[in-house]
Enzyme design. Structure first.
Site, PDB file in Angstrom:
ATOM      1  CB  THR A 287      -0.590  -0.044   2.006  1.00  0.00           C
ATOM      2  OG1 THR A 287      -1.514   1.234   1.550  1.00  0.00           O
ATOM      3  CG2 THR A 287      -0.198   0.072   2.272  1.00  0.00           C
ATOM      4  CG  ASP A 288      -1.239   5.189  -1.151  1.00  0.00           C
ATOM      5  OD1 ASP A 288      -1.781   4.727  -0.091  1.00  0.00           O
ATOM      6  OD2 ASP A 288      -1.738   5.213  -1.541  1.00  0.00           O
ATOM      7  CD  GLU A 289      -3.601   3.335   4.268  1.00  0.00           C
ATOM      8  OE1 GLU A 289      -3.191   3.513   5.571  1.00  0.00           O
ATOM      9  OE2 GLU A 289      -3.797   3.295   3.855  1.00  0.00           O
TER      10      GLU A 289
ATOM     11  CE1 TYR B 202      -3.027  -2.721   5.551  1.00  0.00           C
ATOM     12  CE2 TYR B 202      -3.234  -0.173   5.556  1.00  0.00           C
ATOM     13  CZ  TYR B 202      -3.343  -1.353   4.417  1.00  0.00           C
ATOM     14  OH  TYR B 202      -2.970  -1.448   3.396  1.00  0.00           O
TER      15      TYR B 202
ATOM     16  CE  LYS C 183       0.132  -4.868   2.991  1.00  0.00           C
ATOM     17  NZ  LYS C 183       0.084  -6.099   2.361  1.00  0.00           N
TER      18      LYS C 183
END
Length: 325
Positions: free
Chosen positions: A127-129, A151, A155
């Site tokens: 994810t870009d997060e 979260y 990741k």
């Protein structure tokens, strides 16, 4: 060819499986697809109903942290596409243990099994997060990881594990990092399906803070198309951003959903902002575009209209999910 898809009964994973078994990806036209899914609250066998009768589909219910099961399922696999993850930020803030277990330990279990089974390609979907928050410009793949939620931290940790298995063992891993996905079959806790289904039921929708947080929106079909491009031609050990090219504030997105469902501003309920709420995400897709020819193909206006229409026409899918909490 045998493809193992973890989390293949979830939102994005099931779309990939449906596409693969429908002949959309030429390199997988004759492939056997093995889905490994624990069927947590976000996993749903109904997501695979359109391809359930395919003789090329095999479903295995199980946990990616179960080393013995993972090793058995990995036997004879040529390609792993690893979607399985706990992914809801609010849930990670309320309790992060399951996120660390699934996203970190589960990924390590899969990587080790893939190494021992001599799998030819491992695609780790991220994810870009993991990049944190960016005020202006867009993140290249080389940007330092600065996750701000449990979260995204879990990741980021799994991304680093994937990299380490390439650097240490030579496992042919690629990492993809996507922006916010939307489309049919998305569990109704995420913003677009939550707001859409609430509005279809005449209920208010919760808008965090000032509503000016910015996200880049990516249709699930474009995301899966990008993943397959990486599976087919990505360089081992590399990271590829996959973006949609449509940046909107949450307030702008809300206005579009109000319009699409015939509702007005009275349905918007401002709520206290999420803890450590990232202000803006934006990924640079130059690398995947130049190397693999990726470009988003679903115009946002068309994709959003089709998504709202799908939820309107498929109450039988989402109403039981919302009723069950």
């Amino acid at each position: 060819m045998r493809v193992l898809v973890t989390g293949g009964a979830g939102f994005i994973g099931s779309h990939y499986v449906r596409q693969a078994l429908s002949g959309v990806y030429p390199t997988l036209v004759d492939a056997e697809v093995v889905v490994l899914d624990k069927l947590t609250y976000a996993g749903n066998r109904e997501n695979l109903a359109p391809v359930a009768d395919s003789d090329r589909l095999r479903f295995v219910r199980g946990d990616i942290c179960d080393g013995e099961l993972v090793a058995e399922t990995m036997a004879g696999v040529d390609l792993v596409v690893h979607f399985a993850a706990e992914s809801h930020v609010d849930r990670s803030i309320a309790g992060s243990a399951e996120f660390v277990r699934t996203n970190v330990l589960g990924t390590q279990t899969l990587l080790q099994a893939a190494l021992e089974a001599e799998v030819g390609r491992f695609i780790h979907v991220s994810t870009d997060e993991v990049y944190g928050s960016i005020d202006e410009g867009s993140w290249p793949e080389t940007h330092p990881l600065e996750p701000n939620s449990p979260y995204s931290a879990s990741k980021a940790s799994s991304d680093l594990l994937a990299r380490s298995y390439f650097r240490t063992h030579g496992l042919p891993v690629c990492v993809t990092r996507c922006s916010n996905n939307y489309g049919p079959y998305q569990y109704p806790e995420k913003v677009i399906p939550l707001f859409t289904t609430n509005l279809l039921d005449g209920k208010k929708i919760p808008l965090y803070g000032d509503g000016l947080n910015v996200r880049d929106w990516l249709h699930v079909d474009d995301h899966c198309h990008g993943i397959q491009l990486v599976a087919d031609g990505g360089r081992a050990g590399e990271i590829y951003n996959i973006g949609g090219g449509t940046e909107l504030t949450n307030r702008e997105l809300t206005a579009l959903l109000l319009e699409a469902t015939g509702a007005d501003d009275s349905f918007v309920q401002p709520v206290i902002d999420r803890l450590a709420h990232d202000r803006r995400y934006s990924v640079d897709i130059t690398k995947i575009s130049e190397e693999l020819g990726y470009q988003p193909r679903v115009p946002f206006a068309e994709g959003l209209a089709a998504t709202v229409r799908w939820y309107s026409e498929n109450r039988g899918w989402w109403e039981p999910l919302k009723a069950g909490g």
